[in-house]
Design an enzyme around this catalytic site. Structure first.
Site, PDB file in Angstrom:
ATOM      1  N   GLN A 177      -3.853   7.902   6.706  1.00  0.00           N
ATOM      2  CA  GLN A 177      -3.437   9.276   6.941  1.00  0.00           C
ATOM      3  C   GLN A 177      -4.636  10.181   7.163  1.00  0.00           C
ATOM      4  O   GLN A 177      -5.680  10.018   6.542  1.00  0.00           O
ATOM      5  CB  GLN A 177      -2.612   9.793   5.760  1.00  0.00           C
ATOM      6  CG  GLN A 177      -1.700  10.939   6.156  1.00  0.00           C
ATOM      7  CD  GLN A 177      -0.402  10.946   5.380  1.00  0.00           C
ATOM      8  OE1 GLN A 177       0.109   9.925   4.996  1.00  0.00           O
ATOM      9  NE2 GLN A 177       0.134  12.123   5.164  1.00  0.00           N
ATOM     10  N   SER A 235      -5.026   2.548   2.989  1.00  0.00           N
ATOM     11  CA  SER A 235      -3.780   3.110   2.462  1.00  0.00           C
ATOM     12  C   SER A 235      -2.600   2.650   3.335  1.00  0.00           C
ATOM     13  O   SER A 235      -2.310   1.463   3.398  1.00  0.00           O
ATOM     14  CB  SER A 235      -3.887   4.634   2.360  1.00  0.00           C
ATOM     15  OG  SER A 235      -2.799   5.175   1.651  1.00  0.00           O
ATOM     16  N   LEU A 236      -1.919   3.583   4.040  1.00  0.00           N
ATOM     17  CA  LEU A 236      -0.787   3.153   4.871  1.00  0.00           C
ATOM     18  C   LEU A 236      -1.221   2.131   5.906  1.00  0.00           C
ATOM     19  O   LEU A 236      -0.407   1.311   6.372  1.00  0.00           O
ATOM     20  CB  LEU A 236      -0.135   4.360   5.567  1.00  0.00           C
ATOM     21  CG  LEU A 236      -0.830   4.915   6.816  1.00  0.00           C
ATOM     22  CD1 LEU A 236      -0.308   4.271   8.088  1.00  0.00           C
ATOM     23  CD2 LEU A 236      -0.666   6.409   6.896  1.00  0.00           C
ATOM     24  N   ARG A 246       8.228   5.248   2.507  1.00  0.00           N
ATOM     25  CA  ARG A 246       7.039   5.499   1.687  1.00  0.00           C
ATOM     26  C   ARG A 246       6.648   6.971   1.768  1.00  0.00           C
ATOM     27  O   ARG A 246       6.348   7.621   0.755  1.00  0.00           O
ATOM     28  CB  ARG A 246       5.898   4.601   2.172  1.00  0.00           C
ATOM     29  CG  ARG A 246       4.621   4.627   1.342  1.00  0.00           C
ATOM     30  CD  ARG A 246       3.650   3.605   1.936  1.00  0.00           C
ATOM     31  NE  ARG A 246       2.383   3.484   1.216  1.00  0.00           N
ATOM     32  CZ  ARG A 246       1.288   4.177   1.502  1.00  0.00           C
ATOM     33  NH1 ARG A 246       1.299   5.062   2.494  1.00  0.00           N
ATOM     34  NH2 ARG A 246       0.176   3.999   0.812  1.00  0.00           N
ATOM     35  N   HIS A 278      -1.959   8.255  -4.405  1.00  0.00           N
ATOM     36  CA  HIS A 278      -2.794   7.274  -5.127  1.00  0.00           C
ATOM     37  C   HIS A 278      -3.214   7.762  -6.521  1.00  0.00           C
ATOM     38  O   HIS A 278      -4.382   7.694  -6.880  1.00  0.00           O
ATOM     39  CB  HIS A 278      -4.021   6.891  -4.283  1.00  0.00           C
ATOM     40  CG  HIS A 278      -3.648   6.281  -2.971  1.00  0.00           C
ATOM     41  ND1 HIS A 278      -3.030   5.058  -2.880  1.00  0.00           N
ATOM     42  CD2 HIS A 278      -3.765   6.752  -1.708  1.00  0.00           C
ATOM     43  CE1 HIS A 278      -2.797   4.802  -1.597  1.00  0.00           C
ATOM     44  NE2 HIS A 278      -3.230   5.802  -0.880  1.00  0.00           N
ATOM     45  N   GLN A 332      -0.318  -0.147  -4.908  1.00  0.00           N
ATOM     46  CA  GLN A 332      -1.133   0.701  -4.039  1.00  0.00           C
ATOM     47  C   GLN A 332      -0.664   2.154  -4.055  1.00  0.00           C
ATOM     48  O   GLN A 332      -1.460   3.075  -3.864  1.00  0.00           O
ATOM     49  CB  GLN A 332      -1.081   0.131  -2.614  1.00  0.00           C
ATOM     50  CG  GLN A 332      -2.068   0.714  -1.642  1.00  0.00           C
ATOM     51  CD  GLN A 332      -1.422   0.966  -0.299  1.00  0.00           C
ATOM     52  OE1 GLN A 332      -0.468   1.719  -0.191  1.00  0.00           O
ATOM     53  NE2 GLN A 332      -1.959   0.336   0.732  1.00  0.00           N
TER      54      GLN A 332
END
Length: 311
Positions: free
Chosen positions: A9, A94-95, A119, A203, A252
């Site tokens: 992101q 991340s994503l 998500r 996170h 995660q």
């Protein structure tokens, strides 16, 4: 050895994917698959905006994935690239870990798009708007960032969310704690603290409701072993077993993105060539972690053609 990397992101921008779609039937096909999976005209938002719609987490996450995977699809369909032959590992920030798993055949495109949409929605819903925040700490290593987070917490959540590279760490938690941390940066020998324009504190433990939602969704999602190992964000180590992948993706959501450690571990494992697909965000981080590595960032058709000539 080579690793293919997938951005997270913050790498989105209005207009993303348009030139690729105009130039390539393979890219258009990928964007249509994502639209169909989501029953949404996501590609129109990617191309036309408005930016406020694109930056919504539930749109940004599948959009960034679609852009990266469209780049790979062009290389595969029109350039004859076979990921299993050209990559020793894949990894995503991340994503981007979902993009990496899809690239390696663990998820299909439709499943990946739906998981990322959920998500984004679950992360947004986990914390009321305004209660959480994130900040980038510039000129901070992990030890300084952790000490600052501990000092600023004062009974609230304040934790390291992203260990990006030796000079940039992101913290996440309650807004009050993050604002206290920014005020304390100089005392901890950190150059600057910058509040990030995000809609939720990713996170960190405040994301537990989103982790619970993803546990349910991932338990039901069709998942195969990837054709190449995937470096998991929370482990900074490669994984391949489907049950392991599910567990790490759940962790995660609340856990730290150990990007610096992941790149270091890949370098130590013998990876010298890092290829970022669909962005130019991870490449500079890699160079700060492993200065002698070769880094290629692939966004345009010209980038694709130049990379295919070398791979």
């Amino acid at each position: 050895m080579r690793a293919f990397l997938f951005p997270g992101q913050g790498s989105q921008s209005v207009g993303m994917g348009k030139a690729l779609s105009d130039a390539s039937p393979a890219a258009r096909e990928l964007f249509q698959e994502v639209d169909d999976a989501l029953s949404q005209k996501l590609f129109r938002i990617m191309v036309e905006g408005p930016e406020s719609d694109l930056t919504l987490t539930e749109n940004a996450q599948p959009a960034i994935m679609a852009n990266a995977l469209a780049t790979l699809r062009v290389m595969e369909k029109e350039g004859g690239l076979r990921l299993a032959e050209k990559a020793d590992f894949v990894a995503g920030h991340s994503l981007g870990e979902y993009s990496a798993l899809c690239a390696a055949g663990a998820f299909d495109v439709a499943t990946t798009a739906r998981l990322l949409k959920l998500r984004g929605q679950a992360m947004q819903a986990a914390v009321p708007v305004g209660e959480g925040a994130m900040a980038a700490l510039l000129g901070a290593d992990i030890e300084k960032a952790q000490a600052l987070a501990d000092a600023a917490a004062q009974g609230e959540v304040c934790t390291v969310a992203n260990d990006n590279d030796p000079s940039q760490v992101v913290i996440s938690g309650h807004r009050g704690a993050i604002e206290r941390a920014i005020a304390l940066v100089k005392e901890h020998g950190i150059k600057r603290g910058v509040l990030l324009p995000v809609s939720a504190p990713f996170h960190c433990p405040l994301m537990q409701p989103a982790a619970d939602a993803m546990a349910v969704a991932l338990a039901e999602a069709a998942l195969r072993a990837p054709v190449v190992p995937v470096y998991a964000n929370v482990l900074a180590a490669p994984i391949a077993a489907p049950d392991d992948i599910r567990a790490r993706l759940v962790e995660q959501v609340t856990g730290r993105v150990r990007w610096r450690e992941s790149v270091s571990a890949m370098w130590e494992a013998g990876v010298t060539d890092f290829v970022e697909l669909g962005g130019k965000v991870l490449g500079p981080m890699v160079k700060r972690i492993a200065p002698d590595a070769t880094v290629t960032s692939i966004v345009t058709m010209d980038d694709i053609e130049a990379a295919l000539a070398k791979l």
